[in-house]
Design a protein around this motif. Structure first.
Motif: not given
Length: 99
Positions: A82-85, A87-92
């Motif tokens: 899963i691309p890092q961007d 992952q970051r968007a889902v966490y946010i």
């Protein structure tokens, strides 16, 4: 992969292609009575091996019996990256909490 319990289970199944193996055999080979079932599922779902059970294509088998149908994989290994961007968007989006 051959060093861990999944590798040991795979090696045993490959040695016994087309033969019925039991939960007792797989638990012994895995050296972990609690883990072998998960390892068999991983071989089927993540690694693409055709491991049949009573509930997955071989109703003639008893509960607790497994058969590796072929040494060849029937499916490609899934790409779980899963691309890092993303992952970051889902966490946010989820406020860093499980959903």
């Amino acid at each position: 992969m051959r060093g861990g319990s999944k590798g040991r289970v795979l090696a045993y199944l490959l040695e016994n292609v087309g033969k019925v193996v039991t939960t007792e055999e797989l638990a012994y080979v895995a050296r972990n009575k609690k883990e072998f079932g998960r390892r068999v599922r991983e071989l089927r779902t993540e690694e693409g091996y055709a491991v049949a059970t009573k509930h997955t294509g071989r109703p003639d088998l008893n509960v607790g019996e497994y058969v590796l149908l072929s040494k060849d994989r029937i499916a490609e290994r899934p790409d779980r990256h899963i691309p890092q961007d993303v992952q970051r968007a889902v966490y946010i989006r989820d406020h860093h909490r499980c959903r």
